[in-house]
Design a protein around this motif. Structure first.
Motif, PDB file in Angstrom:
ATOM      1  N   HIS A  12       0.722  -1.212   0.060  1.00 41.71           N
ATOM      2  CA  HIS A  12      -0.044   0.130  -0.124  1.00 41.71           C
ATOM      3  C   HIS A  12       0.667   1.179   0.049  1.00 41.71           C
ATOM      4  O   HIS A  12       0.604   2.262  -0.566  1.00 41.71           O
ATOM      5  CB  HIS A  12      -0.919   0.010   1.236  1.00 41.71           C
ATOM      6  CG  HIS A  12      -1.621   1.265   1.548  1.00 41.71           C
ATOM      7  ND1 HIS A  12      -1.122   2.308   2.404  1.00 41.71           N
ATOM      8  CD2 HIS A  12      -2.884   1.743   0.931  1.00 41.71           C
ATOM      9  CE1 HIS A  12      -2.054   3.290   2.249  1.00 41.71           C
ATOM     10  NE2 HIS A  12      -3.066   2.997   1.362  1.00 41.71           N
ATOM     11  N   GLU A  15       2.562   1.924  -3.537  1.00 35.43           N
ATOM     12  CA  GLU A  15       1.293   2.280  -4.534  1.00 35.43           C
ATOM     13  C   GLU A  15       0.868   3.715  -4.124  1.00 35.43           C
ATOM     14  O   GLU A  15       0.790   4.688  -5.153  1.00 35.43           O
ATOM     15  CB  GLU A  15       0.439   1.439  -4.384  1.00 35.43           C
ATOM     16  CG  GLU A  15       0.611   0.100  -4.729  1.00 35.43           C
ATOM     17  CD  GLU A  15      -0.646  -1.005  -4.466  1.00 35.43           C
ATOM     18  OE1 GLU A  15      -1.533  -0.543  -3.702  1.00 35.43           O
ATOM     19  OE2 GLU A  15      -0.568  -2.046  -4.946  1.00 35.43           O
ATOM     20  N   GLU A  16       1.199   4.106  -2.941  1.00 32.40           N
ATOM     21  CA  GLU A  16       1.028   5.475  -2.507  1.00 32.40           C
ATOM     22  C   GLU A  16       2.161   6.579  -3.332  1.00 32.40           C
ATOM     23  O   GLU A  16       1.772   7.771  -3.810  1.00 32.40           O
ATOM     24  CB  GLU A  16       0.793   5.898  -1.172  1.00 32.40           C
ATOM     25  CG  GLU A  16       0.302   7.291  -0.610  1.00 32.40           C
ATOM     26  CD  GLU A  16      -1.035   7.877  -1.335  1.00 32.40           C
ATOM     27  OE1 GLU A  16      -0.980   9.057  -1.319  1.00 32.40           O
ATOM     28  OE2 GLU A  16      -1.855   6.960  -1.673  1.00 32.40           O
ATOM     29  N   GLN A  18       3.619   6.090  -5.569  1.00 29.99           N
ATOM     30  CA  GLN A  18       3.946   6.010  -7.049  1.00 29.99           C
ATOM     31  C   GLN A  18       2.663   6.924  -7.315  1.00 29.99           C
ATOM     32  O   GLN A  18       2.804   7.721  -8.417  1.00 29.99           O
ATOM     33  CB  GLN A  18       3.531   4.547  -7.664  1.00 29.99           C
ATOM     34  CG  GLN A  18       4.752   3.662  -7.489  1.00 29.99           C
ATOM     35  CD  GLN A  18       4.222   2.252  -7.892  1.00 29.99           C
ATOM     36  OE1 GLN A  18       4.085   2.144  -9.272  1.00 29.99           O
ATOM     37  NE2 GLN A  18       4.669   1.300  -7.246  1.00 29.99           N
ATOM     38  N   ARG A  19       1.558   6.981  -6.922  1.00 31.94           N
ATOM     39  CA  ARG A  19       0.649   7.944  -6.966  1.00 31.94           C
ATOM     40  C   ARG A  19       1.046   9.299  -6.843  1.00 31.94           C
ATOM     41  O   ARG A  19       0.919  10.214  -7.767  1.00 31.94           O
ATOM     42  CB  ARG A  19      -0.728   7.687  -6.391  1.00 31.94           C
ATOM     43  CG  ARG A  19      -1.489   6.551  -6.622  1.00 31.94           C
ATOM     44  CD  ARG A  19      -2.838   6.421  -5.997  1.00 31.94           C
ATOM     45  NE  ARG A  19      -2.760   5.814  -4.594  1.00 31.94           N
ATOM     46  CZ  ARG A  19      -2.640   4.844  -3.953  1.00 31.94           C
ATOM     47  NH1 ARG A  19      -2.885   3.680  -4.997  1.00 31.94           N
ATOM     48  NH2 ARG A  19      -2.694   4.502  -2.878  1.00 31.94           N
ATOM     49  N   ARG A  20       1.764   9.478  -5.865  1.00 27.74           N
ATOM     50  CA  ARG A  20       1.885  10.942  -5.456  1.00 27.74           C
ATOM     51  C   ARG A  20       3.131  11.305  -6.519  1.00 27.74           C
ATOM     52  O   ARG A  20       3.199  12.663  -6.942  1.00 27.74           O
ATOM     53  CB  ARG A  20       2.525  11.119  -4.001  1.00 27.74           C
ATOM     54  CG  ARG A  20       1.589  10.908  -2.855  1.00 27.74           C
ATOM     55  CD  ARG A  20       2.362  11.067  -1.565  1.00 27.74           C
ATOM     56  NE  ARG A  20       1.443  10.447  -0.466  1.00 27.74           N
ATOM     57  CZ  ARG A  20       1.815  10.674   0.938  1.00 27.74           C
ATOM     58  NH1 ARG A  20       3.131  10.523   1.060  1.00 27.74           N
ATOM     59  NH2 ARG A  20       0.777  10.187   1.649  1.00 27.74           N
ATOM     60  N   SER A  21       3.866  10.539  -6.709  1.00 36.84           N
ATOM     61  CA  SER A  21       5.036  10.752  -7.637  1.00 36.84           C
ATOM     62  C   SER A  21       4.767  11.099  -8.948  1.00 36.84           C
ATOM     63  O   SER A  21       5.072  11.907  -9.795  1.00 36.84           O
ATOM     64  CB  SER A  21       6.250   9.745  -7.761  1.00 36.84           C
ATOM     65  OG  SER A  21       6.703   9.866  -6.348  1.00 36.84           O
ATOM     66  N   ALA A  22       3.629  10.383  -9.533  1.00 38.21           N
ATOM     67  CA  ALA A  22       2.944  10.556 -10.760  1.00 38.21           C
ATOM     68  C   ALA A  22       2.238  11.992 -10.837  1.00 38.21           C
ATOM     69  O   ALA A  22       2.656  12.691 -11.877  1.00 38.21           O
ATOM     70  CB  ALA A  22       2.061   9.515 -11.382  1.00 38.21           C
ATOM     71  N   ARG A  23       1.765  12.440 -10.077  1.00 38.64           N
ATOM     72  CA  ARG A  23       1.165  13.612  -9.817  1.00 38.64           C
ATOM     73  C   ARG A  23       2.107  14.844  -9.791  1.00 38.64           C
ATOM     74  O   ARG A  23       2.131  15.830 -10.298  1.00 38.64           O
ATOM     75  CB  ARG A  23       0.081  13.639  -8.676  1.00 38.64           C
ATOM     76  CG  ARG A  23      -0.839  15.006  -8.599  1.00 38.64           C
ATOM     77  CD  ARG A  23      -1.711  15.317  -9.828  1.00 38.64           C
ATOM     78  NE  ARG A  23      -2.620  16.216  -9.639  1.00 38.64           N
ATOM     79  CZ  ARG A  23      -2.757  17.237 -10.345  1.00 38.64           C
ATOM     80  NH1 ARG A  23      -2.479  16.782 -11.848  1.00 38.64           N
ATOM     81  NH2 ARG A  23      -3.593  18.111 -10.251  1.00 38.64           N
ATOM     82  N   PRO A  76       6.324   6.843 -14.194  1.00 33.78           N
ATOM     83  CA  PRO A  76       4.782   6.494 -14.007  1.00 33.78           C
ATOM     84  C   PRO A  76       4.239   5.579 -15.271  1.00 33.78           C
ATOM     85  O   PRO A  76       4.659   5.566 -16.369  1.00 33.78           O
ATOM     86  CB  PRO A  76       4.041   7.898 -14.345  1.00 33.78           C
ATOM     87  CG  PRO A  76       5.029   8.921 -13.979  1.00 33.78           C
ATOM     88  CD  PRO A  76       6.394   8.383 -14.337  1.00 33.78           C
ATOM     89  N   HIS A 161       2.298  16.552   0.696  1.00 35.70           N
ATOM     90  CA  HIS A 161       1.722  15.223   1.118  1.00 35.70           C
ATOM     91  C   HIS A 161       2.296  14.415   1.960  1.00 35.70           C
ATOM     92  O   HIS A 161       1.507  13.178   2.524  1.00 35.70           O
ATOM     93  CB  HIS A 161       1.277  14.536  -0.353  1.00 35.70           C
ATOM     94  CG  HIS A 161       0.085  15.354  -1.098  1.00 35.70           C
ATOM     95  ND1 HIS A 161      -1.103  15.387  -0.570  1.00 35.70           N
ATOM     96  CD2 HIS A 161       0.241  16.032  -2.317  1.00 35.70           C
ATOM     97  CE1 HIS A 161      -1.615  15.935  -1.477  1.00 35.70           C
ATOM     98  NE2 HIS A 161      -0.819  16.683  -2.411  1.00 35.70           N
TER      99      HIS A 161
END
Length: 447
Positions: A12, A15-16, A18-23, A76, A161
């Motif tokens: 988890h 994955e979080e 990766q989400r933050r980094s993509a944004r 990403p 974040h």
């Protein structure tokens, strides 16, 4: 916690990230996140190196804290890549190959020389957010160099974040706390046995099973009047003739995460200074209960001043109302620092003043320059709460020279000055409901 449970939490967590980094990369108009672990830095005119400190942006991804020359790459849509330096070296211990519950989440490439990392980094450095210090620059002289650029749009997003910890991170901090509370108990025993500040420090490190460079910050181990020095780190080698009090501000680390704990003890547990410690401790626990979603951390700081001012009044040190003490700045002469800060990958974790994930600053309250956090708390934030009362000569002289000198019982101050000061500090998790006090939880589990 079992490896299977940790693996689930870590899944988890990554994955979080990766989400933050993509944004964050989208905000910066870039394609790749490139994070060096950091490099060895040598002292000027010498061949001795400074203690290595891993890049926090690197250890956010992988629980690696002693691996200079390694790199993390995330694009990403792809799997994160770990470029892992495992040098041929007979001067030092060579790091073991990566292993554990977290490794499966990376494409791992092992290199033997730092320069070999270039072959495994993105083709175009100009399309990368490279987060690190200047000395991490990797350049083979061909014109393709990876120089940390730390783009503000990316850094602001990630640091804003990072204030919200994942369940994995909170578990890491809970483990760090277990090391810390064990060491604090050993330090108290050493104090009561009459050890010197240096001896107490050694007892702490032994119980934490961490050397000074492994700890998240330098231990503050202060006997008697030394407790009035907020960051006292001298550590006398010989105990004082008369032992009156002990203030210890010391943390511990676990896989890159920190705890930060402060306790104050009176040698005479039946005396007035012990009663004053108890009053500060009770106030500190009331402040910890304010660590709730939607609370402005600045409000907790100002309430802490009211709490400490109440102690000063109740112990007949200052004859003013608590509100007047705060308004006139008298409380700040006894409580000069902020109520606390974010904590996590760094002891004073980042993003404490950010207005949003695009940047901007939330100002500190007027007259309170040392507060390190001004944001509204969210579930997942972990903060310290550390009120204190100190009898510091410089600040007391300023008070003597002020218009409020007549409101102070200077005989009482002179009687308490040899005890130095009091600080109590816990690490507290903000949740959707009641706060979770990691420090009190840790001491309860140990006891």
């Amino acid at each position: 916690m079992t490896d299977q449970e940790m693996s689930k939490l870590y899944t988890h967590h990554v994955e979080e990230l990766q989400r933050r980094s993509a944004r964050a990369l989208e905000r910066g108009g870039l394609d790749h996140l490139v994070v060096p672990s950091g490099s060895i830095h040598y002292q000027v005119f010498d061949d001795r190196d400074y203690p290595y400190a891993v890049n926090p942006q690197f250890k956010a991804w992988a629980p690696l804290v002693q691996n200079p020359g390694s790199w993390l790459v995330y694009t990403p849509g792809g799997k994160p890549k770990l470029v892992y330096l495992q040098p041929f070296d007979y001067w030092h211990v060579v790091p073991q190959a990566p292993s554990g519950y977290w490794v499966e989440h990376f494409d791992v490439v092992v290199i033997r020389e730092p320069g070999e990392a270039l072959a495994h980094l993105p083709a175009d450095p100009s399309r990368c957010a490279i987060l690190g210090e200047p000395q991490s620059t990797l350049d083979d002289g061909s014109g393709r160099a990876f120089v940390p650029n730390n783009p503000a749009a990316v850094v602001n997003y990630l640091e804003f974040h990072r204030a919200v910890k994942t369940p994995y991170e909170i578990e890491m901090m809970r483990a760090a706390t277990a090391h810390g509370v064990r060491a604090h108990r050993a330090a108290e025993r050493a104090f009561r046995a009459g050890a010197s500040e240096f001896g107490i420090h050694l007892a702490y490190c032994q119980a934490a099973r961490q050397d000074a460079n492994d700890l998240p910050y330098g231990n503050i181990v202060a006997l008697n009047e030394h407790g009035a020095v907020l960051h006292y780190t001298n550590r006398d080698r010989v105990p004082p003739r008369e032992i009156r009090s002990f203030l210890i501000d010391a943390g511990a680390s676990h896989l890159g995460y920190a705890c930060d704990i402060t306790r104050t003890y009176a040698y005479d547990t039946a005396g007035e200074f012990q009663s004053m410690i108890d009053a500060v401790d009770a106030a500190e626990q009331r402040l910890c209960d304010q660590v709730r979603a939607g609370t402005d951390y600045r409000r907790i700081h100002l309430d802490a001043h009211l709490e400490m001012a109440t102690v000063l009044r109740d112990f007949r040190i200052v004859d003013m109302s608590p509100e007047s003490m705060v308004e006139t700045g008298v409380s700040a002469k006894f409580f000069p620092h902020g109520i606390g800060h974010y904590i996590g990958l760094q002891v004073h974790d980042v993003g404490g003043f950010l207005e949003s994930d695009t940047g901007g600053t939330i100002d500190k309250p007027d007259g309170h320059p040392y507060l390190r956090l001004t944001r509204t708390l969210e579930p997942g934030a972990v903060v310290t709460i550390e009120p204190g009362i100190y009898f510091a000569d410089l600040l007391l002289q300023e008070l003597r020279d002020s218009e409020h000198a007549g409101s102070v019982d200077w005989d009482r101050v002179d009687a308490l000055r040899p005890y130095g000061g009091i600080r109590i500090e816990d690490d507290v998790v903000c949740t959707d409901g009641d706060p979770v006090n990691l420090t009190r939880e840790g001491f309860a589990a140990l006891d």
